[in-house]
Write a protein that holds these residues in place. Structure first.
Motif, PDB file in Angstrom:
ATOM      1  N   PRO A  38       0.840  -1.198   0.000  1.00 45.53           N
ATOM      2  CA  PRO A  38       0.000   0.000   0.000  1.00 45.53           C
ATOM      3  C   PRO A  38       0.879   1.253   0.000  1.00 45.53           C
ATOM      4  N   THR A  39       0.544   2.192  -0.856  1.00 45.38           N
ATOM      5  CA  THR A  39       1.400   3.363  -1.056  1.00 45.38           C
ATOM      6  C   THR A  39       0.591   4.648  -0.992  1.00 45.38           C
ATOM      7  N   THR A  40       1.114   5.612  -0.261  1.00 43.96           N
ATOM      8  CA  THR A  40       0.563   6.962  -0.231  1.00 43.96           C
ATOM      9  C   THR A  40       1.619   7.898  -0.771  1.00 43.96           C
ATOM     10  N   TYR A  41       1.294   8.602  -1.848  1.00 46.44           N
ATOM     11  CA  TYR A  41       2.213   9.589  -2.414  1.00 46.44           C
ATOM     12  C   TYR A  41       1.719  10.959  -1.979  1.00 46.44           C
ATOM     13  N   VAL A  42       2.575  11.678  -1.248  1.00 43.50           N
ATOM     14  CA  VAL A  42       2.224  13.016  -0.781  1.00 43.50           C
ATOM     15  C   VAL A  42       2.983  14.021  -1.632  1.00 43.50           C
ATOM     16  N   TRP A  43       2.254  14.878  -2.286  1.00 43.89           N
ATOM     17  CA  TRP A  43       2.819  15.899  -3.172  1.00 43.89           C
ATOM     18  C   TRP A  43       2.234  17.239  -2.770  1.00 43.89           C
ATOM     19  N   SER A  44       2.927  18.318  -3.101  1.00 44.33           N
ATOM     20  CA  SER A  44       2.421  19.645  -2.778  1.00 44.33           C
ATOM     21  C   SER A  44       2.317  20.504  -4.021  1.00 44.33           C
ATOM     22  N   ASP A  45       1.278  21.311  -4.059  1.00 40.92           N
ATOM     23  CA  ASP A  45       1.093  22.205  -5.202  1.00 40.92           C
ATOM     24  C   ASP A  45       2.126  23.334  -5.226  1.00 40.92           C
ATOM     25  N   GLY A  46       2.921  23.457  -4.174  1.00 43.07           N
ATOM     26  CA  GLY A  46       3.986  24.454  -4.144  1.00 43.07           C
ATOM     27  C   GLY A  46       5.367  23.866  -4.383  1.00 43.07           C
ATOM     28  N   ASP A  47       5.424  22.609  -4.807  1.00 42.34           N
ATOM     29  CA  ASP A  47       6.707  21.933  -5.028  1.00 42.34           C
ATOM     30  C   ASP A  47       7.260  22.336  -6.390  1.00 42.34           C
ATOM     31  N   ASP A  48       8.384  23.056  -6.381  1.00 41.77           N
ATOM     32  CA  ASP A  48       9.021  23.479  -7.627  1.00 41.77           C
ATOM     33  C   ASP A  48       9.970  22.419  -8.190  1.00 41.77           C
ATOM     34  N   ALA A  49      10.233  21.364  -7.441  1.00 40.76           N
ATOM     35  CA  ALA A  49      11.189  20.345  -7.875  1.00 40.76           C
ATOM     36  C   ALA A  49      10.509  19.144  -8.520  1.00 40.76           C
ATOM     37  N   VAL A  50       9.281  18.836  -8.114  1.00 41.27           N
ATOM     38  CA  VAL A  50       8.562  17.674  -8.642  1.00 41.27           C
ATOM     39  C   VAL A  50       7.250  18.163  -9.257  1.00 41.27           C
ATOM     40  N   ARG A  67      -2.817   5.838  -3.024  1.00 33.35           N
ATOM     41  CA  ARG A  67      -3.524   7.093  -2.780  1.00 33.35           C
ATOM     42  C   ARG A  67      -2.591   8.242  -3.080  1.00 33.35           C
ATOM     43  N   PHE A  68      -3.094   9.249  -3.778  1.00 32.80           N
ATOM     44  CA  PHE A  68      -2.347  10.464  -4.104  1.00 32.80           C
ATOM     45  C   PHE A  68      -2.919  11.589  -3.252  1.00 32.80           C
ATOM     46  N   VAL A  69      -2.083  12.194  -2.426  1.00 31.63           N
ATOM     47  CA  VAL A  69      -2.518  13.255  -1.517  1.00 31.63           C
ATOM     48  C   VAL A  69      -1.819  14.546  -1.922  1.00 31.63           C
ATOM     49  N   THR A  70      -2.586  15.614  -2.093  1.00 34.79           N
ATOM     50  CA  THR A  70      -2.025  16.911  -2.428  1.00 34.79           C
ATOM     51  C   THR A  70      -2.096  17.834  -1.219  1.00 34.79           C
ATOM     52  N   LEU A  71      -0.940  18.376  -0.842  1.00 34.40           N
ATOM     53  CA  LEU A  71      -0.890  19.392   0.204  1.00 34.40           C
ATOM     54  C   LEU A  71      -0.969  20.753  -0.464  1.00 34.40           C
ATOM     55  N   LYS A  72      -1.729  21.633   0.086  1.00 32.75           N
ATOM     56  CA  LYS A  72      -1.896  22.979  -0.476  1.00 32.75           C
ATOM     57  C   LYS A  72      -0.904  23.944   0.163  1.00 32.75           C
ATOM     58  N   GLY A  73      -0.194  24.690  -0.691  1.00 31.06           N
ATOM     59  CA  GLY A  73       0.659  25.762  -0.213  1.00 31.06           C
ATOM     60  C   GLY A  73       1.930  25.341   0.497  1.00 31.06           C
ATOM     61  N   VAL A  74       2.369  24.117   0.295  1.00 35.14           N
ATOM     62  CA  VAL A  74       3.595  23.630   0.928  1.00 35.14           C
ATOM     63  C   VAL A  74       4.643  23.497  -0.175  1.00 35.14           C
ATOM     64  N   SER A  75       5.905  23.781   0.146  1.00 38.56           N
ATOM     65  CA  SER A  75       6.965  23.702  -0.852  1.00 38.56           C
ATOM     66  C   SER A  75       7.471  22.265  -0.995  1.00 38.56           C
ATOM     67  N   GLN A  81       7.704  21.321   6.686  1.00 38.56           N
ATOM     68  CA  GLN A  81       6.611  22.291   6.689  1.00 38.56           C
ATOM     69  C   GLN A  81       5.257  21.714   7.080  1.00 38.56           C
ATOM     70  N   ALA A  82       5.050  20.438   6.865  1.00 36.02           N
ATOM     71  CA  ALA A  82       3.726  19.859   7.122  1.00 36.02           C
ATOM     72  C   ALA A  82       3.832  18.446   7.697  1.00 36.02           C
ATOM     73  N   PRO A  83       4.585  18.249   8.767  1.00 38.56           N
ATOM     74  CA  PRO A  83       4.767  16.889   9.292  1.00 38.56           C
ATOM     75  C   PRO A  83       3.468  16.237   9.753  1.00 38.56           C
ATOM     76  N   GLU A  84       2.578  17.002  10.349  1.00 36.21           N
ATOM     77  CA  GLU A  84       1.316  16.420  10.832  1.00 36.21           C
ATOM     78  C   GLU A  84       0.446  15.946   9.679  1.00 36.21           C
ATOM     79  N   GLU A  85       0.380  16.748   8.620  1.00 37.84           N
ATOM     80  CA  GLU A  85      -0.448  16.375   7.474  1.00 37.84           C
ATOM     81  C   GLU A  85       0.094  15.112   6.800  1.00 37.84           C
ATOM     82  N   ILE A  86       1.412  15.005   6.711  1.00 33.44           N
ATOM     83  CA  ILE A  86       2.016  13.816   6.108  1.00 33.44           C
ATOM     84  C   ILE A  86       1.740  12.589   6.971  1.00 33.44           C
ATOM     85  N   SER A  87       1.925  12.724   8.273  1.00 29.41           N
ATOM     86  CA  SER A  87       1.636  11.598   9.181  1.00 29.41           C
ATOM     87  C   SER A  87       0.185  11.167   9.072  1.00 29.41           C
ATOM     88  N   ASP A  88      -0.728  12.127   9.042  1.00 28.81           N
ATOM     89  CA  ASP A  88      -2.149  11.804   8.928  1.00 28.81           C
ATOM     90  C   ASP A  88      -2.445  11.062   7.624  1.00 28.81           C
TER      91      ASP A  88
END
Length: 98
Positions: A38-50, A67-75, A81-88
């Motif tokens: 099982p895989t969760t990919y966490v990506w951010s809409d503020g990521d300039d590298a990926v 599951r693909f999870v998008t974080l808003k406003g994180v680099s 920047q978002a350890p709690e959101e990633i853990s969740d």
């Protein structure tokens, strides 16, 4: 951000960072088989590298639940920047697969 810029502008620092990717074969294309866990990919809409396109293509290499999870406003530095959101996001995937 200033801390990372200072670190990566040191002589040969960027070459060293890129060599990490070269050594892993990531610049030559896929070198490992698809994963079945099982895989969760966490990506951010503020990521300039990926790019979103590249992140979304990860599903092509996963045969298990995904599951693909998008974080808003994180680099690109999501864990800092978002350890709690990633853990969740990860814990949510784990609980769904029990």
């Amino acid at each position: 951000m200033e801390q990372y810029v200072a670190l990566h502008t040191q002589p040969r620092a960027l070459d060293s960072a890129l060599n990490w990717y070269r050594a892993g074969g990531l610049l030559d294309g896929p070198t490992v088989p698809s994963v079945s866990v099982p895989t969760t990919y966490v990506w951010s809409d503020g990521d300039d590298a990926v790019s979103r396109y590249g992140a979304e293509r990860t599903v092509d290499h996963v045969t298990g639940s995904y599951r693909f999870v998008t974080l808003k406003g994180v680099s690109h530095w999501q864990p800092e920047q978002a350890p709690e959101e990633i853990s969740d996001a990860i814990l949510n995937q784990v609980s769904q697969n029990r």
